[in-house]
Structure formats: structure tokens, C-alpha cells
Design an enzyme around this catalytic site. Structure first.
Site: not given
Ligand code: NAD
Length: 465
Positions: A219, A253
Site C-alpha cells: 500500500e 496517502c
């Protein structure tokens, strides 16, 4: 007193993993009842430590109570609740159709856990991103080692305390430390590695995992674009974009990294963005106690450096003592400046105007595939065009961040922004190997499959064409 990370020794790390492997081999993490009870216990542990969680995140990132509840606590409790509701159905073998060449047999996909899973977490949502993957890992029947980020030591210490006081370390444990500790962990014979962090470190993780052929989920991050076309509802777009950019002071993110705004609505957007920031934090966000801080001085200096990369339209003030940077909208000098090259990961927002949507699509497609993309428009043709011509991990039309907060959507990147995905059923699937099992009948037997069978080739040619 500042919190300190207790680095584990190589020997203690090896012993922990050996014990977890034995625990798994004994089948102790597999019974569905154990998995459910563990998830219930995890929810109780989170609830009973709520005050300490709020405090640790205040110390590490100056997160407000509301933000910590929404992005670190509530989201986990909701994920556990959703998993407990569906786990029986997800853990069932899935019956599939039988091919005409296999008449008489039955076929199944049976989920089974990989074994010992390693979860490596980043610092930006240090509690949530350490525990969210373990929900799927536990639900699927694995054991778990969590390696929190060393950059948020209060949360790292709290995770250790919370996990060690509620769970058997042979089943779930926390190993604190930085790069060196992670490198020792990466040499251990894990059965799965789930990593959340930056693109460069993602490459280090995948290389280490490749040496032992350990499957990975990565991720990662990168630059997530935001587009506002001339048909967008500008006040709402500005408010939702500002929300995406100021949450955790931009250290998210999937924060909108940079903006393309249609030249016709640029001025209106700038005004509405300023208004949104004022509505959230008042005239001086730097003195507002609910506005987040930058994680450390290194990142603060990196971010303030970007303020030289163009013309500041709004914001731009910084406070070195509290490590805060005002939400800042700027026009970058050109595409080559660092603010347009690096993942920003802070409350600085470069904005470029455009005329034709094709320019924007071309610009994004010339760069690594983004983790997220946000489009603000009232025109369905525009959203169809953008979504059919740009590849990205996930995103929203007319919102920011919210796609990751629903357990019904898989969350992950594509290309440089990541490999694999999780949340909801995808988490269960990520931590499961789907074993294919064919149960053949013994009531009859087709002789045509055997070597030199009479009419064998003729029948095969009829069946397989
Ligand atoms: P990072 O890659 O520096 O660190 C992540 C983890 O890796 C930490 O636990 C760290 O101790 C470890 N690590 C760091 N360097 C290492 C090395 N050389 N070898 C082995 N391990 C190492 O990331 P970060 O700064 O903690 O987090 C920010 C990054 O994470 C941003 O790029 C952001 O976009 C990304 N991120 C992605 C997601 C997502 O869900 N896709 C979520 C949060 C953050």
C-alpha cells in the site's frame, strides 16, 4: 518525557516468529470461533484504551479528538463490526460450476490462511494503519507480527502495551523498531508481508520478500491529482478539497496532492478555498489547537522548502516551534520544481489552470499511476472520459478521501502506487489463499481420457475446441 522505541534483538525476533509458526501449525489461529473472539477482544481493547489513543496521537501528530476518532478509532471499530457480520459467509468454501469435461465432479474454492503475517505500518495514521490490516489477517486465520513506525513513538509504545496486554504473543505481537529491526524481520520466514509506506521502501520490501518468495501487499503513495472542471459546484468542491488537504495536515496517502482547475472557475475556487480554511480553523490555523502538526523537523524542513517553488496565493505562514504549516495554495513555477515532482505529504497545494481536459489527461498519464484521483464536475460525460482514460488506485467524483472509508470498496494502488488491496471482504481475501479443490465422483469413470483409449482423441477433439 519523549517516548522511546525499544528495539528488539535479532534473537528475540527469531524466537517470536518461530513461536508464531508453531502456534499456526498447531491450528490454534484457525477455528472460526477463535477468530471471532479475537476480533471482539480487539474492539474491546480499542474502546477501553480510547483516552490513551487520543493522547498518543495528540503527542505524535497533534491530532484533534474528532480527527483521531474518525480516522484512527471509529474506522477500525466499523471495520471490525463489518467483518464480524460477514465472516461466516466469507470463510465458507465457494462452490463453483463444473466444466463439461468434469461431469460428475464438484468443485470448490476453499479459503485458507497463509500462516504468519508481518504487518509494517507508516507514521501518518500510526494506530489505524497498524491495526486495520490485522483485522483481515485475523479474520482469515493467520498469526500476526506488527511493526509500527518508529517516527510516532507514543503510538508505537501504546500499540505494544495494548496488544501485549490482551493477546498471546504467539498469536499477535508487536515488534517495535526502525529500519534495522525491519530488515531483520524481512529475513524471517513469514508467510505474508503487508506493507504500508513509501514507494522507495516498497521496493526494498518487495526485493526482500522475493528472496523467500513471500507474497506481498504493498500500500504505497505518490502524487494524487485533483481536477475541477467548469461545471463543478465550486463552494462544495473547495470545502471537500480543503477537507482532504488539511486532514492530518495533509499527511495522508490519498490527500489531493496537486490541482488542475478550469481557468473559468479558478478565481472562484481560490476564494472559496480561503473561506473553507477560515471556516475550519479561523484566521490563523497555526494557533488553532485542533490543526495538526508535521511529524518531525526533517519533514517540516522538506515541506517549507516547497514554499520557494512558486507564487503563494493563500497561506504560507509556518511555525517552526510547533512544526505547523498553514494550509497553502500556490502556483508552481513550472512542472520541474520539487513540489511538482515529489509526493508532497503536507498542507501545501500547487494549483495549475487548464483549458482543455485532454491536456490534464495527458499530464496525468505521462506520470506514475496515482493512488487516488479526485474529479469535481456536474457533467457525467466528463467523469466517464476521465475514468475511462486514466488508471489510478481509487478515488471520488465530487469528493475526496471518502472512498477509503467504506468497507464495500477495495482500497489499494496500481502500478507505482501499490500492489493488492484491502478493506472489508478484500482484507479477508488478501490474507487468504483460495485453495482449488475438485471432488471427483467414483460412481463412473470416463475411459476416453486414458492413454490409447478407443475414440479417445475423437472425443477429446469434440469436447475441447
Ligand atoms: P516509509 O516507507 O518511510 O516507512 C514505512 C515503514 O517502513 C516504517 O515502519 C519504517 O520503519 C519502515 N522502513 C523505512 N525505511 C525502511 C527500509 N529502508 N527498510 C525496511 N523498512 C523500512 O513511509 P512513511 O514515511 O512511514 O509513510 C509515508 C508514506 O506512506 C507516503 O509515501 C504515503 O503515501 C504512504 N502511505 C500509503 C498508504 C496507503 O494506504 N497506500 C497509507 C499511508 C501512507
Amino acid at each position: 518525557m519523549t517516548a522511546a522505541i525499544k528495539e528488539a534483538s535479532r534473537e528475540s525476533i527469531q524466537t517470536s516468529i518461530e513461536k508464531q509458526k508453531q502456534f499456526f501449525k498447531a491450528g490454534s489461529s484457525k477455528p472460526l470461533e477463535v477468530r471471532k473472539r479475537t476480533l471482539e477482544k480487539l474492539a474491546e481493547a480499542i474502546k477501553s484504551h480510547e483516552k490513551e489513543i487520543l493522547q498518543a496521537l495528540k503527542q505524535d501528530l497533534n491530532k484533534s479528538e474528532m480527527e483521531t476518532y474518525a480516522t484512527e478509532i471509529g474506522i477500525l471499530l466499523e471495520e471490525i463490526r463489518f467483518t464480524l457480520k460477514h465472516i461466516d459467509e466469507w470463510a465458507e468454501p465457494v462452490k463453483v460450476k463444473t466444466a463439461k469435461t468434469h461431469v460428475g465432479s464438484k468443485a470448490y474454492k476453499v479459503p485458507e490462511p497463509f500462516g504468519a503475517a508481518l504487518i509494517i505500518a507508516p507514521w501518518n495514521y500510526p494506530f489505524q494503519l497498524a491495526l486495520s490490516p490485522i483485522i483481515g489477517a485475523i479474520a482469515a486465520g493467520n498469526t500476526v507480527v506488527i511493526k509500527p513506525s518508529e517516527l510516532t513513538p507514543n503510538t508505537s509504545n501504546l500499540l505494544t502495551k495494548l496488544i501485549h496486554s490482551h493477546f498471546d504473543p504467539e498469536y499477535i505481537t508487536v515488534i517495535e523498531g526502525g529500519v534495522e529491526t525491519t530488515q531483520i524481520l524481512l529475513q524471517q520466514p513469514f508467510d505474508y508481508i503487508f506493507f504500508t509506506g513509501s514507494v522507495p521502501v516498497g521496493k526494498v520490501i518487495m526485493e526482500a520478500a522475493a528472496k523467500q518468495l513471500i507474497p506481498v501487499t504493498l500500500e504505497l503513495g505518490g502524487k494524487s491529482p485533483c481536477i475541477i472542471d467548469e461545471t463543478a459546484n465550486i463552494p462544495l468542491a473547495a470545502k471537500r478539497i480543503a477537507f482532504g488537504k488539511v486532514t492530518n495536515a495533509g499527511q495522508t496517502c490519498v490527500a489531493p496532492d496537486y490541482l488542475f482547475v478550469h481557468q473559468k472557475v479558478k478565481e472562484a475556487f481560490v476564494k472559496e478555498f480561503q473561506k473553507a480554511i477560515r471556516d475550519f480553523y479561523g484566521k490563523n490555523p497555526l494557533t488553532n489547537d485542533t490543526y495538526g502538526k508535521i511529524v518531525n523537523e526533517r519533514h517540516f524542513n522538506r515541506l517549507t522548502g516547497y514554499l520557494q517553488d512558486g507564487e503563494i496565493l493563500t497561506g504560507g505562514r509556518v511555525d517552526h516551534t510547533s512544526l505547523k504549516i498553514e494550509p497553502t495554495l500556490m502556483v508552481p513555477r513550472d512542472e520541474s520544481v520539487p513540489v511538482m515532482q515529489d509526493e508532497i505529504f503536507g498542507p501545501i497545494f500547487p494549483m495549475m489552470e487548464y483549458d482543455a481536459l485532454d491536456e490534464v489527461i495527458g499530464f496525468i498519464n505521462d506520470r506514475p499511476k496515482p493512488l487516488a484521483l479526485y474529479l469535481f464536475t456536474s457533467d457525467d460525460n466528463v467523469s466517464d472520459r476521465v475514468n475511462s482514460s486514466i488508471s489510478y488506485g481509487g478515488g471520488c467524483v465530487n469528493d475526496t478521501l471518502m472512498h477509503l472509508a467504506t468497507p464495500y470498496l477495495p482500497f489499494g494502488g496500481v502500478g507505482e502506487s501499490g500492489i493488492g488491496n484491502y478493506h472489508g471482504e478484500s482484507s479477508f481475501a488478501t490474507f487468504s489463499h483460495y485453495k482449488s479443490i475438485l471432488k471427483q465422483t467414483t460412481k463412473f469413470d470416463f475411459s476416453f481420457r486414458y492413454p490409447n483409449a478407443k475414440f479417445g482423441l475423437k472425443i477429446l477433439k469434440k469436447l475441447l475446441k
